[in-house]
Scaffold this motif. Structure first.
Motif, PDB file in Angstrom:
ATOM      1  N   LEU A  27      -9.523  -5.220  -6.238  1.00 30.04           N
ATOM      2  CA  LEU A  27      -8.085  -5.092  -5.978  1.00 30.04           C
ATOM      3  C   LEU A  27      -7.669  -3.624  -5.922  1.00 30.04           C
ATOM      4  O   LEU A  27      -6.800  -3.247  -5.110  1.00 30.04           O
ATOM      5  CB  LEU A  27      -7.291  -5.828  -7.055  1.00 30.04           C
ATOM      6  CG  LEU A  27      -7.409  -7.361  -7.035  1.00 30.04           C
ATOM      7  CD1 LEU A  27      -6.643  -7.971  -8.196  1.00 30.04           C
ATOM      8  CD2 LEU A  27      -6.887  -7.925  -5.700  1.00 30.04           C
ATOM      9  N   THR A  28      -8.273  -2.775  -6.781  1.00 28.76           N
ATOM     10  CA  THR A  28      -7.950  -1.339  -6.721  1.00 28.76           C
ATOM     11  C   THR A  28      -8.420  -0.745  -5.392  1.00 28.76           C
ATOM     12  O   THR A  28      -7.768   0.150  -4.845  1.00 28.76           O
ATOM     13  CB  THR A  28      -8.588  -0.556  -7.887  1.00 28.76           C
ATOM     14  OG1 THR A  28     -10.019  -0.604  -7.786  1.00 28.76           O
ATOM     15  CG2 THR A  28      -8.155  -1.108  -9.225  1.00 28.76           C
ATOM     16  N   VAL A  29      -9.542  -1.239  -4.877  1.00 28.40           N
ATOM     17  CA  VAL A  29     -10.015  -0.780  -3.569  1.00 28.40           C
ATOM     18  C   VAL A  29      -9.012  -1.168  -2.483  1.00 28.40           C
ATOM     19  O   VAL A  29      -8.671  -0.350  -1.606  1.00 28.40           O
ATOM     20  CB  VAL A  29     -11.405  -1.368  -3.255  1.00 28.40           C
ATOM     21  CG1 VAL A  29     -11.826  -1.032  -1.825  1.00 28.40           C
ATOM     22  CG2 VAL A  29     -12.443  -0.852  -4.243  1.00 28.40           C
ATOM     23  N   ALA A  30      -8.500  -2.399  -2.558  1.00 29.18           N
ATOM     24  CA  ALA A  30      -7.515  -2.857  -1.572  1.00 29.18           C
ATOM     25  C   ALA A  30      -6.251  -2.007  -1.628  1.00 29.18           C
ATOM     26  O   ALA A  30      -5.694  -1.615  -0.584  1.00 29.18           O
ATOM     27  CB  ALA A  30      -7.178  -4.325  -1.819  1.00 29.18           C
ATOM     28  N   LEU A  31      -5.792  -1.689  -2.837  1.00 29.44           N
ATOM     29  CA  LEU A  31      -4.592  -0.854  -2.982  1.00 29.44           C
ATOM     30  C   LEU A  31      -4.858   0.568  -2.506  1.00 29.44           C
ATOM     31  O   LEU A  31      -3.990   1.202  -1.879  1.00 29.44           O
ATOM     32  CB  LEU A  31      -4.143  -0.850  -4.446  1.00 29.44           C
ATOM     33  CG  LEU A  31      -3.612  -2.183  -4.992  1.00 29.44           C
ATOM     34  CD1 LEU A  31      -3.375  -2.092  -6.497  1.00 29.44           C
ATOM     35  CD2 LEU A  31      -2.320  -2.568  -4.269  1.00 29.44           C
ATOM     36  N   ALA A  32      -6.059   1.086  -2.798  1.00 29.72           N
ATOM     37  CA  ALA A  32      -6.392   2.447  -2.372  1.00 29.72           C
ATOM     38  C   ALA A  32      -6.418   2.567  -0.852  1.00 29.72           C
ATOM     39  O   ALA A  32      -6.106   3.634  -0.301  1.00 29.72           O
ATOM     40  CB  ALA A  32      -7.736   2.864  -2.962  1.00 29.72           C
ATOM     41  N   ASN A  33      -6.791   1.487  -0.175  1.00 33.17           N
ATOM     42  CA  ASN A  33      -6.820   1.512   1.284  1.00 33.17           C
ATOM     43  C   ASN A  33      -5.431   1.725   1.882  1.00 33.17           C
ATOM     44  O   ASN A  33      -5.296   2.108   3.056  1.00 33.17           O
ATOM     45  CB  ASN A  33      -7.408   0.206   1.823  1.00 33.17           C
ATOM     46  CG  ASN A  33      -8.904   0.102   1.580  1.00 33.17           C
ATOM     47  OD1 ASN A  33      -9.581   1.099   1.381  1.00 33.17           O
ATOM     48  ND2 ASN A  33      -9.422  -1.119   1.580  1.00 33.17           N
ATOM     49  N   HIS A  34      -4.390   1.458   1.080  1.00 25.15           N
ATOM     50  CA  HIS A  34      -3.021   1.618   1.562  1.00 25.15           C
ATOM     51  C   HIS A  34      -2.267   2.697   0.787  1.00 25.15           C
ATOM     52  O   HIS A  34      -1.037   2.801   0.892  1.00 25.15           O
ATOM     53  CB  HIS A  34      -2.264   0.290   1.465  1.00 25.15           C
ATOM     54  CG  HIS A  34      -2.858  -0.809   2.298  1.00 25.15           C
ATOM     55  ND1 HIS A  34      -3.830  -1.665   1.822  1.00 25.15           N
ATOM     56  CD2 HIS A  34      -2.640  -1.166   3.590  1.00 25.15           C
ATOM     57  CE1 HIS A  34      -4.169  -2.526   2.769  1.00 25.15           C
ATOM     58  NE2 HIS A  34      -3.469  -2.238   3.855  1.00 25.15           N
ATOM     59  N   ALA A  35      -2.968   3.488  -0.018  1.00 26.60           N
ATOM     60  CA  ALA A  35      -2.327   4.560  -0.788  1.00 26.60           C
ATOM     61  C   ALA A  35      -1.803   5.634   0.159  1.00 26.60           C
ATOM     62  O   ALA A  35      -2.431   5.950   1.183  1.00 26.60           O
ATOM     63  CB  ALA A  35      -3.316   5.161  -1.782  1.00 26.60           C
ATOM     64  N   VAL A  36      -0.661   6.211  -0.199  1.00 24.05           N
ATOM     65  CA  VAL A  36      -0.012   7.182   0.702  1.00 24.05           C
ATOM     66  C   VAL A  36      -0.215   8.620   0.245  1.00 24.05           C
ATOM     67  O   VAL A  36       0.137   9.549   0.980  1.00 24.05           O
ATOM     68  CB  VAL A  36       1.503   6.885   0.812  1.00 24.05           C
ATOM     69  CG1 VAL A  36       1.726   5.545   1.494  1.00 24.05           C
ATOM     70  CG2 VAL A  36       2.169   6.899  -0.565  1.00 24.05           C
ATOM     71  N   ASP A  37      -0.753   8.842  -0.946  1.00 24.88           N
ATOM     72  CA  ASP A  37      -0.961  10.219  -1.393  1.00 24.88           C
ATOM     73  C   ASP A  37      -2.200  10.293  -2.281  1.00 24.88           C
ATOM     74  O   ASP A  37      -2.691   9.281  -2.787  1.00 24.88           O
ATOM     75  CB  ASP A  37       0.265  10.744  -2.165  1.00 24.88           C
ATOM     76  CG  ASP A  37       0.617   9.886  -3.372  1.00 24.88           C
ATOM     77  OD1 ASP A  37      -0.108   9.970  -4.392  1.00 24.88           O
ATOM     78  OD2 ASP A  37       1.598   9.119  -3.289  1.00 24.88           O
ATOM     79  N   GLY A  38      -2.698  11.510  -2.451  1.00 21.41           N
ATOM     80  CA  GLY A  38      -3.922  11.729  -3.212  1.00 21.41           C
ATOM     81  C   GLY A  38      -3.796  11.386  -4.671  1.00 21.41           C
ATOM     82  O   GLY A  38      -4.768  10.940  -5.303  1.00 21.41           O
TER      83      GLY A  38
END
Length: 444
Positions: free
Chosen positions: A315-326
């Motif tokens: 799930l963290t990978v899925a969220l990271a795929n849509h993260a907008v900043d570093g």
């Protein structure tokens, strides 16, 4: 209860170290494991340096897995026939000789990749004979109630070596080259040989008169058919490793989801170190493992925690795929590493208890073969997972492949609990003599 007493009960149970033979083997394992990991790093690194091809590096999987399966199973049969001290002396000597040959070929400037792969294959064959023999002898030198603690101590050393060895190799390689890494591995193995030489004779109770062949290996599997608890100890581990071990996806996840460079980087290193680091922490705080009586239920809960940790990582990978900043990406990477560390801690407890179940509940004249199967399952499961996760990620992406694998793991162990309730109900009695009797009854 005082805080000091609670802390003492939480940390690893070190009572097995009071037994001199186990203590020597364990201390030798600390030294030898780091040396062995140097070779684990050096072999693929030398192959890549000589060929410039990842395809040749990938061949180490085939050249390593085949002897591990063949000699893991047959080595277990040998360990159920010959004196186990003798088997350990021969296989440890074989490991020393192959490590020395690695050193020699490097010192002579060898660039023949097939020679390296063949040496690696021979080394894995000796390792495959050595491991089930080491595990099968523990019930001969330790009482049953200390087996979970002993296995936890050994697995903690293994996982610590899996972290320390590559780090040491990474630092040394630019300065020393491959030759020194092989030389250190060779020297450290003499420490283990010394501990083995000091063992007493360890003949097998009820060993057959004939030298074991393929029929002996098959008899080990036939024995499992009538031991549902022992059989399920392998099945639940295969489910956990095949469905929920996404290590083949770490390079892609580190690069695409967490912004690391394609050739590696911090994210890549953290993902690979997370599960072993969690296992080490779990081993340090494994005092409760020795006190667990409902072993079947504990194993199921540990595997459920493992599956949940991998699912949350997905799930963290899925969220990271849509993260907008570093900053968000870094936070999600930290959470993902934390979830995998929790999974690693649960896995080491599960493995320690499952191995203890095999050692305590199996007859002495089949322990070696069952430990051989254990070695094959532990080594083979993740390799099957590499293939399945790689294929699944190519179709549905890394996030769905990882999360879905964790969920399939949870469904799989739930089905196991429903279909084989005797595994969930398996218990041991924590007094010495009754423990053995209870184990035997539970296995049947």
């Amino acid at each position: 209860m005082t805080i000091a007493a609670r802390l003492k009960g939480a940390v690893a149970d070190t009572r097995p170290l009071q037994e001199p033979h186990f203590r020597r083997l364990w201390l030798a394992g600390i030294v030898t494991m780091i040396g062995a990991q140097l070779t684990v790093v050096a072999v693929p690194a030398q192959i890549y340096a000589d060929t410039g091809s990842s395809a040749y590096v990938g061949l180490t999987g085939v050249f390593g897995l085949v002897p591990l399966i063949v000699f893991g199973l047959y080595g277990g049969a040998l360990a159920d026939h010959f004196d186990r001290r003798t088997i350990l002396m021969v296989s440890t000597t074989g490991l020393i000789v192959t490590s020395a040959l690695f050193w020699l070929q490097s010192a002579l400037g060898n660039t023949n990749v097939w020679l390296l792969l063949c040496l690696f294959s021979v080394q894995q064959a000796f390792f495959a004979v050595n491991q089930p023999t080491r595990s099968a002898l523990l019930p001969k030198i330790l009482p049953v109630h200390l087996l979970p603690a002993a296995n936890s101590l050994q697995m903690t050393v293994f996982q610590a070596g899996a972290i320390a060895g590559p780090l040491v190799a990474g630092v040394m390689l630019p300065f020393t080259g491959f030759t020194w890494l092989y030389a250190i591995d060779t020297v450290t193995l003499f420490v283990t040989l010394y501990a083995v030489v000091l063992l007493p004779r360890l003949p097998v109770e009820g060993a057959g008169a004939k030298v074991p062949g393929l029929r002996s290996v098959w008899d080990g599997f036939a024995y499992l058919r009538h031991q549902p608890v022992l059989l399920m100890s392998f099945v639940v581990d295969l489910i956990a490793m095949v469905f929920a071990m996404p290590r083949a996806l770490f390079p892609q996840i580190a690069h695409e989801s967490f912004g690391g460079p394609s050739e590696g980087g911090i994210a890549f290193a953290l993902l690979f170190a997370a599960i072993p680091a969690g296992a080490v922490i779990g081993g340090i705080f494994s005092g409760w493992v020795s006190r667990a009586e409902a072993q079947g239920r504990v194993v199921m809960w540990c595997i459920a925690v493992w599956a949940l940790g991998i699912t949350l990582f997905g799930l963290t990978v899925a969220l990271a795929n849509h993260a907008v900043d570093g900053r968000t990406t870094a936070l999600l990477l930290g959470l993902g590493v934390l979830f995998m560390m929790i999974a690693g801690a649960a896995d080491v407890a599960s493995a320690a208890i499952r191995m203890s179940m095999l050692q305590a509940a199996a007859d002495d004249n089949v322990r070696g073969r069952l430990q051989g199967v254990f070695t094959v399952v532990v080594a083979g499961g993740p390799r099957v997972a590499d293939v399945l996760h790689g294929g699944a990620a190519a179709v549905v992406g890394t996030a769905i492949a990882t999360t879905g694998g964790g969920l399939l793991n949870l469904i799989g162990i739930a089905l196991c609990a429903l279909l084989v309730p005797s595994f969930v109900a398996y218990r041991v009695n924590r007094s010495d003599a009754p423990a053995a009797a209870s184990a035997d009854e539970g296995a049947k």
